[in-house]
Scaffold this motif. Structure first.
Motif, PDB file in Angstrom:
ATOM      1  N   VAL A  92       0.880  -1.160   0.000  1.00 16.73           N
ATOM      2  CA  VAL A  92       0.000   0.000   0.000  1.00 16.73           C
ATOM      3  C   VAL A  92       0.924   1.218   0.000  1.00 16.73           C
ATOM      4  CG1 VAL A  92      -1.767   1.284   1.248  1.00 16.73           C
ATOM      5  CG2 VAL A  92      -1.813  -1.227   1.252  1.00 16.73           C
ATOM      6  N   ILE A  93       0.849   1.992  -1.080  1.00 14.29           N
ATOM      7  CA  ILE A  93       1.727   3.154  -1.233  1.00 14.29           C
ATOM      8  C   ILE A  93       0.882   4.416  -1.206  1.00 14.29           C
ATOM      9  CG2 ILE A  93       3.453   4.295  -2.675  1.00 14.29           C
ATOM     10  CD1 ILE A  93       4.158   1.542  -3.831  1.00 14.29           C
ATOM     11  N   CYS A  94       1.259   5.352  -0.354  1.00 19.40           N
ATOM     12  CA  CYS A  94       0.517   6.601  -0.204  1.00 19.40           C
ATOM     13  C   CYS A  94       1.100   7.650  -1.153  1.00 19.40           C
ATOM     14  CB  CYS A  94       0.578   7.085   1.243  1.00 19.40           C
ATOM     15  SG  CYS A  94      -0.386   8.575   1.521  1.00 19.40           S
ATOM     16  N   ALA A  95       0.369   7.926  -2.232  1.00 22.08           N
ATOM     17  CA  ALA A  95       0.850   8.843  -3.269  1.00 22.08           C
ATOM     18  C   ALA A  95       1.201  10.234  -2.731  1.00 22.08           C
ATOM     19  CB  ALA A  95      -0.164   8.939  -4.405  1.00 22.08           C
ATOM     20  N   PRO A  96       0.361  10.861  -1.900  1.00 24.04           N
ATOM     21  CA  PRO A  96       0.724  12.200  -1.408  1.00 24.04           C
ATOM     22  C   PRO A  96       1.982  12.201  -0.539  1.00 24.04           C
ATOM     23  CG  PRO A  96      -1.627  11.827  -1.084  1.00 24.04           C
ATOM     24  CD  PRO A  96      -1.019  10.513  -1.504  1.00 24.04           C
ATOM     25  N   VAL A  97       2.191  11.161   0.256  1.00 24.66           N
ATOM     26  CA  VAL A  97       3.392  11.089   1.097  1.00 24.66           C
ATOM     27  C   VAL A  97       4.629  10.913   0.225  1.00 24.66           C
ATOM     28  CG1 VAL A  97       4.620   9.746   2.854  1.00 24.66           C
ATOM     29  CG2 VAL A  97       2.203  10.308   3.182  1.00 24.66           C
ATOM     30  N   VAL A  98       4.552  10.040  -0.773  1.00 25.59           N
ATOM     31  CA  VAL A  98       5.695   9.823  -1.668  1.00 25.59           C
ATOM     32  C   VAL A  98       6.039  11.119  -2.401  1.00 25.59           C
ATOM     33  CG1 VAL A  98       6.534   8.559  -3.696  1.00 25.59           C
ATOM     34  CG2 VAL A  98       5.281   7.347  -1.887  1.00 25.59           C
ATOM     35  N   ALA A  99       5.029  11.824  -2.895  1.00 30.37           N
ATOM     36  CA  ALA A  99       5.269  13.090  -3.602  1.00 30.37           C
ATOM     37  C   ALA A  99       5.904  14.124  -2.671  1.00 30.37           C
ATOM     38  CB  ALA A  99       3.961  13.626  -4.175  1.00 30.37           C
ATOM     39  N   ARG A 100       5.383  14.230  -1.457  1.00 30.03           N
ATOM     40  CA  ARG A 100       5.924  15.198  -0.494  1.00 30.03           C
ATOM     41  C   ARG A 100       7.366  14.868  -0.114  1.00 30.03           C
ATOM     42  NH1 ARG A 100       2.098  15.054   2.998  1.00 30.03           N
ATOM     43  NH2 ARG A 100       2.979  13.451   4.348  1.00 30.03           N
ATOM     44  N   GLU A 101       7.636  13.592   0.150  1.00 28.83           N
ATOM     45  CA  GLU A 101       8.997  13.188   0.506  1.00 28.83           C
ATOM     46  C   GLU A 101       9.978  13.478  -0.624  1.00 28.83           C
ATOM     47  OE1 GLU A 101       8.116   9.519   3.603  1.00 28.83           O
ATOM     48  OE2 GLU A 101       8.655   9.050   1.527  1.00 28.83           O
ATOM     49  N   ALA A 102       9.588  13.191  -1.851  1.00 27.36           N
ATOM     50  CA  ALA A 102      10.473  13.452  -2.993  1.00 27.36           C
ATOM     51  C   ALA A 102      10.818  14.937  -3.056  1.00 27.36           C
ATOM     52  CB  ALA A 102       9.827  12.983  -4.294  1.00 27.36           C
ATOM     53  N   ARG A 103       9.801  15.797  -2.901  1.00 24.80           N
ATOM     54  CA  ARG A 103      10.052  17.252  -2.914  1.00 24.80           C
ATOM     55  C   ARG A 103      10.964  17.658  -1.768  1.00 24.80           C
ATOM     56  NH1 ARG A 103       4.590  17.412  -3.742  1.00 24.80           N
ATOM     57  NH2 ARG A 103       4.233  18.051  -1.587  1.00 24.80           N
ATOM     58  N   GLU A 104      10.639  17.218  -0.560  1.00 24.29           N
ATOM     59  CA  GLU A 104      11.407  17.604   0.628  1.00 24.29           C
ATOM     60  C   GLU A 104      12.849  17.122   0.565  1.00 24.29           C
ATOM     61  OE1 GLU A 104       9.107  15.954   3.826  1.00 24.29           O
ATOM     62  OE2 GLU A 104       7.662  17.623   3.817  1.00 24.29           O
ATOM     63  N   GLN A 105      13.078  15.952  -0.036  1.00 24.46           N
ATOM     64  CA  GLN A 105      14.411  15.373  -0.110  1.00 24.46           C
ATOM     65  C   GLN A 105      15.143  15.760  -1.389  1.00 24.46           C
ATOM     66  OE1 GLN A 105      13.993  11.112   0.574  1.00 24.46           O
ATOM     67  NE2 GLN A 105      12.635  11.479   2.309  1.00 24.46           N
ATOM     68  N   GLY A 106      14.482  16.534  -2.245  1.00 22.83           N
ATOM     69  CA  GLY A 106      15.102  16.968  -3.491  1.00 22.83           C
ATOM     70  C   GLY A 106      15.374  15.821  -4.450  1.00 22.83           C
ATOM     71  N   LYS A 107      14.501  14.815  -4.422  1.00 22.46           N
ATOM     72  CA  LYS A 107      14.685  13.647  -5.286  1.00 22.46           C
ATOM     73  C   LYS A 107      13.699  13.693  -6.439  1.00 22.46           C
ATOM     74  CE  LYS A 107      16.201  10.604  -1.586  1.00 22.46           C
ATOM     75  NZ  LYS A 107      15.884   9.418  -0.790  1.00 22.46           N
ATOM     76  N   ALA A 108      14.085  13.081  -7.548  1.00 20.09           N
ATOM     77  CA  ALA A 108      13.166  12.924  -8.672  1.00 20.09           C
ATOM     78  C   ALA A 108      12.014  12.023  -8.236  1.00 20.09           C
ATOM     79  CB  ALA A 108      13.894  12.314  -9.871  1.00 20.09           C
ATOM     80  N   SER A 109      10.810  12.375  -8.632  1.00 26.23           N
ATOM     81  CA  SER A 109       9.620  11.629  -8.237  1.00 26.23           C
ATOM     82  C   SER A 109       9.712  10.156  -8.630  1.00 26.23           C
ATOM     83  CB  SER A 109       8.378  12.275  -8.864  1.00 26.23           C
ATOM     84  OG  SER A 109       7.235  11.524  -8.555  1.00 26.23           O
ATOM     85  N   ARG A 110      10.089   9.858  -9.878  1.00 25.58           N
ATOM     86  CA  ARG A 110      10.179   8.466 -10.337  1.00 25.58           C
ATOM     87  C   ARG A 110      11.182   7.679  -9.513  1.00 25.58           C
ATOM     88  NH1 ARG A 110       8.169   6.257 -14.776  1.00 25.58           N
ATOM     89  NH2 ARG A 110       9.985   4.950 -15.132  1.00 25.58           N
ATOM     90  N   SER A 111      12.279   8.307  -9.171  1.00 30.14           N
ATOM     91  CA  SER A 111      13.293   7.641  -8.359  1.00 30.14           C
ATOM     92  C   SER A 111      12.724   7.260  -6.995  1.00 30.14           C
ATOM     93  CB  SER A 111      14.507   8.557  -8.203  1.00 30.14           C
ATOM     94  OG  SER A 111      15.433   8.005  -7.293  1.00 30.14           O
TER      95      SER A 111
END
Length: 158
Positions: free
Chosen positions: A83-102
């Motif tokens: 179970v993957i939470c899309a909003p959390v993954v998107a927020r973490e990617a932004r906060e960590q400066g990572k590419a979303s796909r990565s």
């Protein structure tokens, strides 16, 4: 998409990698282990409910893994569910400066490794799991998920 991976969407699909990418990352992390995997992509509300019910923790989380154990004597070829939470993954990617796909690839790989029995409860287990994740991410063409990039850029590897 590999029929051994099914994807369910409880949120709009915008910004979420295609099922073929999710399946590719599952297959990579499966490393030959048998069994199908179901990925359910959810919102923060559903993630928080499941996180509370199954882990006793408040709030949503990025990925939850539910390994499947068939009843004795009943052969079922299912590794488990993510179970993957899309909003959390998107927020973490932004906060960590990572590419979303990565970051999506990392969450799928991380979750499947949990389905296979890997964990990070102590330092030795965490080191083993993180090493495998880093190697699998490199196979996808992504950087070490545990190092923060200086200059993130969206790439198009697997």
């Amino acid at each position: 998409m590999d029929s051994r991976t099914q994807v369910q969407y409880a949120v709009p699909r915008r910004g979420i990698p295609a099922p073929v990418s999710l399946s590719r990352w599952v297959d990579l992390a499966r490393q030959g282990a048998p069994g199908s995997v179901v990925i359910r992509v959810v919102d923060e509300h559903e993630s928080a409910q499941l996180n509370g019910a199954y882990r006793g923790k408040r709030g949503p989380t990025n990925v939850l893994s539910f390994p499947f154990e068939a009843p004795e004597g009943i052969p079922v070829d299912h590794l488990g569910d993510l179970v993957i939470c899309a909003p959390v993954v998107a927020r973490e990617a932004r906060e960590q400066g990572k590419a979303s796909r990565s970051h999506w690839a990392h969450m799928v790989i991380h979750g499947v490794l949990h389905l296979r029995g890997y964990d990070h409860l102590d330092e030795a287990d965490a080191h083993e799991m993180e090493t495998i994740e880093t190697l699998l991410m490199a196979e996808c063409g992504y950087d070490d998920p545990y190092s923060l990039p200086d200059n993130p850029s969206e790439t198009t590897p697997s």
